[in-house]
Design a protein around this motif. Structure first.
Motif, PDB file in Angstrom:
ATOM      1  N   TYR A 187       3.028   1.521  23.836  1.00 58.23           N
ATOM      2  CA  TYR A 187       3.580   1.725  25.175  1.00 58.23           C
ATOM      3  C   TYR A 187       5.045   2.166  25.087  1.00 58.23           C
ATOM      4  O   TYR A 187       5.473   3.075  25.815  1.00 58.23           O
ATOM      5  CB  TYR A 187       3.479   0.455  26.012  1.00 58.23           C
ATOM      6  N   CYS A 224       5.146   5.749  24.222  1.00 62.50           N
ATOM      7  CA  CYS A 224       4.746   6.559  25.383  1.00 62.50           C
ATOM      8  C   CYS A 224       5.904   6.699  26.368  1.00 62.50           C
ATOM      9  O   CYS A 224       6.184   7.793  26.871  1.00 62.50           O
ATOM     10  CB  CYS A 224       3.543   5.936  26.088  1.00 62.50           C
ATOM     11  N   LYS A 225       6.561   5.595  26.648  1.00 62.18           N
ATOM     12  CA  LYS A 225       7.666   5.610  27.612  1.00 62.18           C
ATOM     13  C   LYS A 225       8.824   6.464  27.112  1.00 62.18           C
ATOM     14  O   LYS A 225       9.427   7.224  27.877  1.00 62.18           O
ATOM     15  CB  LYS A 225       8.139   4.180  27.876  1.00 62.18           C
ATOM     16  N   LEU A 230      -1.373  -4.943  31.427  1.00 61.82           N
ATOM     17  CA  LEU A 230      -1.365  -3.752  30.582  1.00 61.82           C
ATOM     18  C   LEU A 230      -1.769  -2.518  31.386  1.00 61.82           C
ATOM     19  O   LEU A 230      -1.086  -1.476  31.343  1.00 61.82           O
ATOM     20  CB  LEU A 230      -2.323  -3.954  29.407  1.00 61.82           C
ATOM     21  N   THR A 237       0.854  -1.626  33.974  1.00 60.94           N
ATOM     22  CA  THR A 237       2.053  -1.043  33.362  1.00 60.94           C
ATOM     23  C   THR A 237       1.856   0.433  33.068  1.00 60.94           C
ATOM     24  O   THR A 237       2.714   1.271  33.383  1.00 60.94           O
ATOM     25  CB  THR A 237       2.413  -1.796  32.070  1.00 60.94           C
ATOM     26  N   PHE A 238       0.719   0.805  32.481  1.00 63.01           N
ATOM     27  CA  PHE A 238       0.447   2.217  32.213  1.00 63.01           C
ATOM     28  C   PHE A 238       0.235   2.991  33.509  1.00 63.01           C
ATOM     29  O   PHE A 238       0.539   4.183  33.588  1.00 63.01           O
ATOM     30  CB  PHE A 238      -0.778   2.357  31.310  1.00 63.01           C
TER      31      PHE A 238
END
Length: 228
Positions: A74, A77-78, A127, A130-131
């Motif tokens: 994550y 990704c961010k 999770l 968040t995505f």
């Protein structure tokens, strides 16, 4: 409190969805139909079918530290969201098993304890949420399929296919994901396609357009179609 008028809202041009089917039936192959650059978290080791595709990058989850790898994924990704149009987590069923196995390593029995299942339920919802906060990205989850028995008000029993995620949380997970599709293969033609409409036998949903089903390579072509 921010208020948005419904008349000013536009349909999302990106797909946040879950696709599920039995193992080895082609879920991972679906990613090759995503346009733009895609980053895949390979949880179950199935990414080899994507070999040779120029627009897909793959991160392999460390099975000895699944929770930490997911956090790191994550974070990547961010930090690199401008480089990708799509993020894929493949798959949640196996991640669930690895996560619980990791917790079991710290117990006397070597098995996860009751409290760990509740913690995982909260973890998986957080999770996904968040995505989901990523803007202008395709967010795709996969899972293997399982069945559950449903009883109607009239007492009729039937089996329904759905993603193989813990019973306590699967309805919540499917409720917050806009598109849930079951991948099937036509026994006669070998053509693969997705069921996007719920029936007694299959859990599916599509909150992005009016499609009730589609070919595998059309899943990411969002938009209403003419229905006879």
């Amino acid at each position: 409190m921010e208020i948005t008028k419904a008349e000013d809202m536009k349909r999302d041009a990106y797909l946040h969805g879950m696709i599920y089917s039995k193992p080895g039936s082609g879920k991972t192959t679906t990613f090759k139909f995503l346009e733009g650059r895609t980053l895949v978290l390979d949880v179950d080791g199935s990414s080899q079918v994507l070999s040779g595709l120029p627009n897909i990058d793959i991160v392999k989850l460390d099975p000895s530290r699944p929770a930490q790898t997911m956090i790191e994924f994550y974070g990547y990704c961010k930090a690199n969201q401008d480089k990708y149009e799509s993020f894929v987590i493949d798959n949640l069923t196996h991640y669930q098993k690895l996560w619980l196995m990791e917790k079991g390593k710290s117990t006397k029995s070597g098995q996860p304890e009751l409290q760990h299942y509740g913690i995982f339920d909260t973890h998986i919802i957080e999770l996904i949420s968040t995505f989901q906060a990523f803007k202008n990205k395709n967010i795709i989850w996969t899972a293997w399929e399982t069945t559950r028995q449903i009883q109607t008000e009239g007492g009729q029993l039937y089996n329904q296919f759905l993603p193989d995620i813990r019973d306590k949380v699967v309805n919540h997970v499917m409720g917050i994901i806009p598109v849930v599709g079951r991948l099937l293969t036509n026994a006669e033609t070998g053509v693969r396609g997705f069921v996007l409409r719920e029936s007694n036998g299959t859990f599916a949903k599509n909150q992005l357009d009016n499609r009730e089903h589609c070919l595998q390579d059309d899943l990411f072509k969002i938009g209403d179609v003419a229905i006879d």
